[in-house]
Design a protein around this motif. Structure first.
Motif, PDB file in Angstrom:
ATOM      1  N   GLU A 119      12.839  -2.975   7.624  1.00 32.61           N
ATOM      2  CA  GLU A 119      14.285  -3.146   7.694  1.00 32.61           C
ATOM      3  C   GLU A 119      14.952  -2.234   6.665  1.00 32.61           C
ATOM      4  O   GLU A 119      14.410  -1.971   5.597  1.00 32.61           O
ATOM      5  CB  GLU A 119      14.669  -4.597   7.421  1.00 32.61           C
ATOM      6  N   LYS A 120      16.161  -1.775   6.992  1.00 28.33           N
ATOM      7  CA  LYS A 120      16.907  -0.942   6.048  1.00 28.33           C
ATOM      8  C   LYS A 120      17.372  -1.767   4.851  1.00 28.33           C
ATOM      9  O   LYS A 120      17.483  -2.994   4.923  1.00 28.33           O
ATOM     10  CB  LYS A 120      18.107  -0.292   6.738  1.00 28.33           C
ATOM     11  N   GLU A 121      17.627  -1.067   3.758  1.00 21.41           N
ATOM     12  CA  GLU A 121      18.137  -1.669   2.524  1.00 21.41           C
ATOM     13  C   GLU A 121      17.251  -2.806   2.022  1.00 21.41           C
ATOM     14  O   GLU A 121      17.744  -3.810   1.516  1.00 21.41           O
ATOM     15  CB  GLU A 121      19.578  -2.161   2.719  1.00 21.41           C
ATOM     16  N   SER A 122      15.933  -2.617   2.169  1.00 25.26           N
ATOM     17  CA  SER A 122      14.986  -3.634   1.705  1.00 25.26           C
ATOM     18  C   SER A 122      13.891  -2.983   0.862  1.00 25.26           C
ATOM     19  O   SER A 122      12.813  -2.642   1.373  1.00 25.26           O
ATOM     20  CB  SER A 122      14.360  -4.375   2.891  1.00 25.26           C
ATOM     21  N   PRO A 123      14.138  -2.787  -0.444  1.00 29.22           N
ATOM     22  CA  PRO A 123      13.111  -2.195  -1.317  1.00 29.22           C
ATOM     23  C   PRO A 123      11.810  -2.990  -1.312  1.00 29.22           C
ATOM     24  O   PRO A 123      10.729  -2.401  -1.430  1.00 29.22           O
ATOM     25  CB  PRO A 123      13.772  -2.230  -2.703  1.00 29.22           C
ATOM     26  N   GLU A 124      11.914  -4.301  -1.163  1.00 30.49           N
ATOM     27  CA  GLU A 124      10.700  -5.144  -1.149  1.00 30.49           C
ATOM     28  C   GLU A 124       9.806  -4.798   0.036  1.00 30.49           C
ATOM     29  O   GLU A 124       8.586  -4.673  -0.112  1.00 30.49           O
ATOM     30  CB  GLU A 124      11.087  -6.630  -1.097  1.00 30.49           C
ATOM     31  N   GLU A 125      10.407  -4.651   1.230  1.00 37.77           N
ATOM     32  CA  GLU A 125       9.615  -4.282   2.409  1.00 37.77           C
ATOM     33  C   GLU A 125       9.046  -2.872   2.268  1.00 37.77           C
ATOM     34  O   GLU A 125       7.910  -2.598   2.683  1.00 37.77           O
ATOM     35  CB  GLU A 125      10.467  -4.375   3.679  1.00 37.77           C
ATOM     36  N   LEU A 126       9.849  -1.957   1.724  1.00 37.00           N
ATOM     37  CA  LEU A 126       9.358  -0.598   1.484  1.00 37.00           C
ATOM     38  C   LEU A 126       8.132  -0.619   0.583  1.00 37.00           C
ATOM     39  O   LEU A 126       7.111   0.022   0.877  1.00 37.00           O
ATOM     40  CB  LEU A 126      10.442   0.256   0.827  1.00 37.00           C
ATOM     41  N   ALA A 127       8.233  -1.365  -0.518  1.00 40.54           N
ATOM     42  CA  ALA A 127       7.137  -1.435  -1.488  1.00 40.54           C
ATOM     43  C   ALA A 127       5.882  -2.012  -0.838  1.00 40.54           C
ATOM     44  O   ALA A 127       4.775  -1.497  -1.040  1.00 40.54           O
ATOM     45  CB  ALA A 127       7.561  -2.295  -2.687  1.00 40.54           C
ATOM     46  N   LYS A 128       6.059  -3.053  -0.043  1.00 42.37           N
ATOM     47  CA  LYS A 128       4.910  -3.703   0.611  1.00 42.37           C
ATOM     48  C   LYS A 128       4.218  -2.741   1.583  1.00 42.37           C
ATOM     49  O   LYS A 128       2.990  -2.658   1.628  1.00 42.37           O
ATOM     50  CB  LYS A 128       5.382  -4.949   1.362  1.00 42.37           C
ATOM     51  N   ALA A 129       5.017  -1.991   2.368  1.00 43.34           N
ATOM     52  CA  ALA A 129       4.446  -1.054   3.337  1.00 43.34           C
ATOM     53  C   ALA A 129       3.737   0.105   2.643  1.00 43.34           C
ATOM     54  O   ALA A 129       2.642   0.528   3.054  1.00 43.34           O
ATOM     55  CB  ALA A 129       5.549  -0.526   4.253  1.00 43.34           C
ATOM     56  N   ILE A 130       4.346   0.631   1.583  1.00 42.35           N
ATOM     57  CA  ILE A 130       3.719   1.724   0.824  1.00 42.35           C
ATOM     58  C   ILE A 130       2.396   1.254   0.238  1.00 42.35           C
ATOM     59  O   ILE A 130       1.363   1.940   0.346  1.00 42.35           O
ATOM     60  CB  ILE A 130       4.661   2.218  -0.299  1.00 42.35           C
ATOM     61  N   GLU A 131       2.402   0.077  -0.380  1.00 47.83           N
ATOM     62  CA  GLU A 131       1.178  -0.452  -0.992  1.00 47.83           C
ATOM     63  C   GLU A 131       0.094  -0.696   0.052  1.00 47.83           C
ATOM     64  O   GLU A 131      -1.096  -0.464  -0.206  1.00 47.83           O
ATOM     65  CB  GLU A 131       1.491  -1.747  -1.747  1.00 47.83           C
ATOM     66  N   LYS A 132       0.497  -1.143   1.231  1.00 47.34           N
ATOM     67  CA  LYS A 132      -0.468  -1.374   2.320  1.00 47.34           C
ATOM     68  C   LYS A 132      -1.203  -0.090   2.675  1.00 47.34           C
ATOM     69  O   LYS A 132      -2.425  -0.072   2.830  1.00 47.34           O
ATOM     70  CB  LYS A 132       0.263  -1.921   3.547  1.00 47.34           C
ATOM     71  N   PHE A 133      -0.479   1.008   2.769  1.00 47.90           N
ATOM     72  CA  PHE A 133      -1.096   2.302   3.059  1.00 47.90           C
ATOM     73  C   PHE A 133      -1.992   2.753   1.905  1.00 47.90           C
ATOM     74  O   PHE A 133      -3.117   3.233   2.131  1.00 47.90           O
ATOM     75  CB  PHE A 133      -0.020   3.362   3.305  1.00 47.90           C
ATOM     76  N   LEU A 134      -1.513   2.610   0.677  1.00 48.09           N
ATOM     77  CA  LEU A 134      -2.265   3.123  -0.469  1.00 48.09           C
ATOM     78  C   LEU A 134      -3.562   2.368  -0.690  1.00 48.09           C
ATOM     79  O   LEU A 134      -4.546   2.936  -1.169  1.00 48.09           O
ATOM     80  CB  LEU A 134      -1.387   3.067  -1.726  1.00 48.09           C
ATOM     81  N   LYS A 135      -3.592   1.096  -0.320  1.00 49.67           N
ATOM     82  CA  LYS A 135      -4.795   0.279  -0.527  1.00 49.67           C
ATOM     83  C   LYS A 135      -5.810   0.391   0.608  1.00 49.67           C
ATOM     84  O   LYS A 135      -6.956  -0.027   0.450  1.00 49.67           O
ATOM     85  CB  LYS A 135      -4.395  -1.188  -0.705  1.00 49.67           C
ATOM     86  N   ASP A 136      -5.382   0.934   1.751  1.00 44.33           N
ATOM     87  CA  ASP A 136      -6.255   0.941   2.931  1.00 44.33           C
ATOM     88  C   ASP A 136      -6.426   2.368   3.449  1.00 44.33           C
ATOM     89  O   ASP A 136      -5.624   2.864   4.237  1.00 44.33           O
ATOM     90  CB  ASP A 136      -5.647   0.043   4.015  1.00 44.33           C
ATOM     91  N   GLU A 137      -7.484   3.033   3.008  1.00 49.68           N
ATOM     92  CA  GLU A 137      -7.724   4.422   3.402  1.00 49.68           C
ATOM     93  C   GLU A 137      -7.960   4.555   4.899  1.00 49.68           C
ATOM     94  O   GLU A 137      -7.515   5.515   5.542  1.00 49.68           O
ATOM     95  CB  GLU A 137      -8.932   4.979   2.634  1.00 49.68           C
ATOM     96  N   GLU A 138      -8.655   3.570   5.489  1.00 50.56           N
ATOM     97  CA  GLU A 138      -8.943   3.612   6.925  1.00 50.56           C
ATOM     98  C   GLU A 138      -7.650   3.524   7.735  1.00 50.56           C
ATOM     99  O   GLU A 138      -7.488   4.220   8.735  1.00 50.56           O
ATOM    100  CB  GLU A 138      -9.877   2.453   7.304  1.00 50.56           C
ATOM    101  N   LEU A 139      -6.725   2.684   7.288  1.00 45.55           N
ATOM    102  CA  LEU A 139      -5.434   2.565   7.961  1.00 45.55           C
ATOM    103  C   LEU A 139      -4.670   3.891   7.880  1.00 45.55           C
ATOM    104  O   LEU A 139      -4.077   4.336   8.873  1.00 45.55           O
ATOM    105  CB  LEU A 139      -4.611   1.446   7.316  1.00 45.55           C
ATOM    106  N   ARG A 140      -4.686   4.517   6.713  1.00 42.72           N
ATOM    107  CA  ARG A 140      -4.013   5.816   6.556  1.00 42.72           C
ATOM    108  C   ARG A 140      -4.582   6.843   7.520  1.00 42.72           C
ATOM    109  O   ARG A 140      -3.844   7.571   8.180  1.00 42.72           O
ATOM    110  CB  ARG A 140      -4.155   6.343   5.116  1.00 42.72           C
TER     111      ARG A 140
END
Length: 372
Positions: A318-339
């Motif tokens: 969702e727009k204007e949601s730093p919390e969701e942005l942070a969660k999605a970024i962290e999800k990618f950074l923690k999961d190499e296979e997903l990336r």
């Protein structure tokens, strides 16, 4: 039969609209079309256009509404139309299409308007807005063809401007790296970062609507993650953004790089690309990131969901949601296979944004108008 003459009109811009215009005039067949551009571009860009054999008419079209300045612009456009004698006048963006269509009113030319962004009447007085809407309604009826760079923009034209659906064609922007510089950019070396760190980046004009302020807040949430953040782009909001970075003690982790002309090289440095826009007509930087195999986090606004299916070619929030942005970024950074999986699917999806496909659609529009 002589060449078809096409006059392109565009205001000064540094984002997707400028990229689209440069791609379009570069690709148009010079054996079939004689092209002129009336613009507010910088001297370097104007020289680039002239080297392509394109006539350039330099005038500051501006952005807001100024009756005195706009009258001079309209008068100049009419002079150019009378001199160049185009078959088609193709205008890009709201301001260029306003002054361009007023200038061409009752002149023997076909008019095309490419819509790159959603209409924005913020910071406009009630009476000025009412006048503009009334004028736009008249001009829309006289316009021969609209091009929307996303289905979302087409839907907006139909719903909010009452433009007839059969007058609008969706033509997506294309990936064109021909006017970028190729560099051997290495952000980790340049900024002396740990080799095991992650690089998160964005390409955006620094205005509030691009949501870079939300990415800064997301970076603050991710203080315990081994990640560094870079934004390529410039704009009037830069000073405010830098103050935010400093106030959140992020000056060693979040960097505003300013305008860059080596975007492909920049993108290849990233582990994750983020576009946190509050509104977005299309999102050309998203397809550029996908083409370089970079997994994308973006907001589900405007034309972006036409490019990204959530969980398939990237992650949408969702727009204007730093919390969701942070969660999605962290999800990618923690999961190499997903990336890996998502970046592969993203790279496979960009075939429909080829320049050949875009230019063929434009040819059809021009040829149909010439035949009317």
């Amino acid at each position: 039969m002589g060449k078809m003459k096409v006059l392109q009109i565009v205001r000064k811009s540094e984002g997707g609209m400028k990229k689209h215009l440069l791609s379009l005039v570069r690709l148009l067949d010079k054996d079939k079309y004689e092209i002129a551009v009336l613009c507010s571009f910088d001297k370097k860009t104007q020289e680039y256009l002239k080297k392509l054999g394109i006539a350039v008419y330099d005038i500051d079209i501006g952005d807001g509404i100024s009756l005195k300045k706009d009258y001079r612009t309209i008068k100049f456009i009419r002079k150019v139309v009378n001199e160049f004698k185009p078959d088609i006048v193709h205008m890009h963006g709201a301001k260029a299409s306003l002054v361009g269509r007023v200038a061409c009113f009752a002149m023997p030319v076909k008019t095309v308007v490419t819509v790159h962004n959603f209409a924005n009447y913020n910071n406009m007085s009630f009476y000025k807005k009412k006048l503009l809407l009334s004028l736009t309604k008249i001009l829309d009826k006289k316009t021969h063809q609209f091009i929307a760079v996303s289905q979302a923009l087409k839907d907006d034209l139909v719903l909010n401007q009452n433009v007839k659906e059969n007058k609008i064609k969706v033509v997506y922007n294309c990936i064109d790296i021909s006017f970028y510089e190729e560099t051997t950019l290495n952000l980790k070396e340049e900024f002396n970062l740990p080799q095991d760190s992650f690089i998160v980046g964005s390409v955006a004009r620094l205005i509030p609507a691009k949501g870079v302020q939300d990415l800064i807040k997301a970076a603050s949430i991710l203080k315990n993650v081994n990640a560094y953040f870079f934004v390529a782009g410039d704009g009037p909001f830069r000073e405010e953004l830098q103050k935010m970075i400093d106030s959140l003690n992020l000056k060693d982790r979040f960097f505003l790089l300013g305008y860059r002309n080596d975007i492909p090289s920049f993108l290849r440095n990233l582990n994750v690309f983020v576009l946190p826009s509050h509104e977005e007509g299309f999102g050309i930087s998203v397809i550029e990131a996908l083409s370089e195999g970079v997994p994308v986090v973006a907001t589900k606004v405007g034309g972006i969901p036409e490019i990204i299916q959530d969980g398939v070619e990237g992650i949408l929030v969702e727009k204007e949601s730093p919390e969701e942005l942070a969660k999605a970024i962290e999800k990618f950074l923690k999961d190499e296979e997903l990336r890996k999986n998502i970046s592969l699917r993203g790279k496979e999806s960009v075939g429909k944004y080829s320049c050949n496909k875009m230019i063929e659609e434009i040819y059809k529009i021009y040829d149909t108008l010439k035949g009317r």
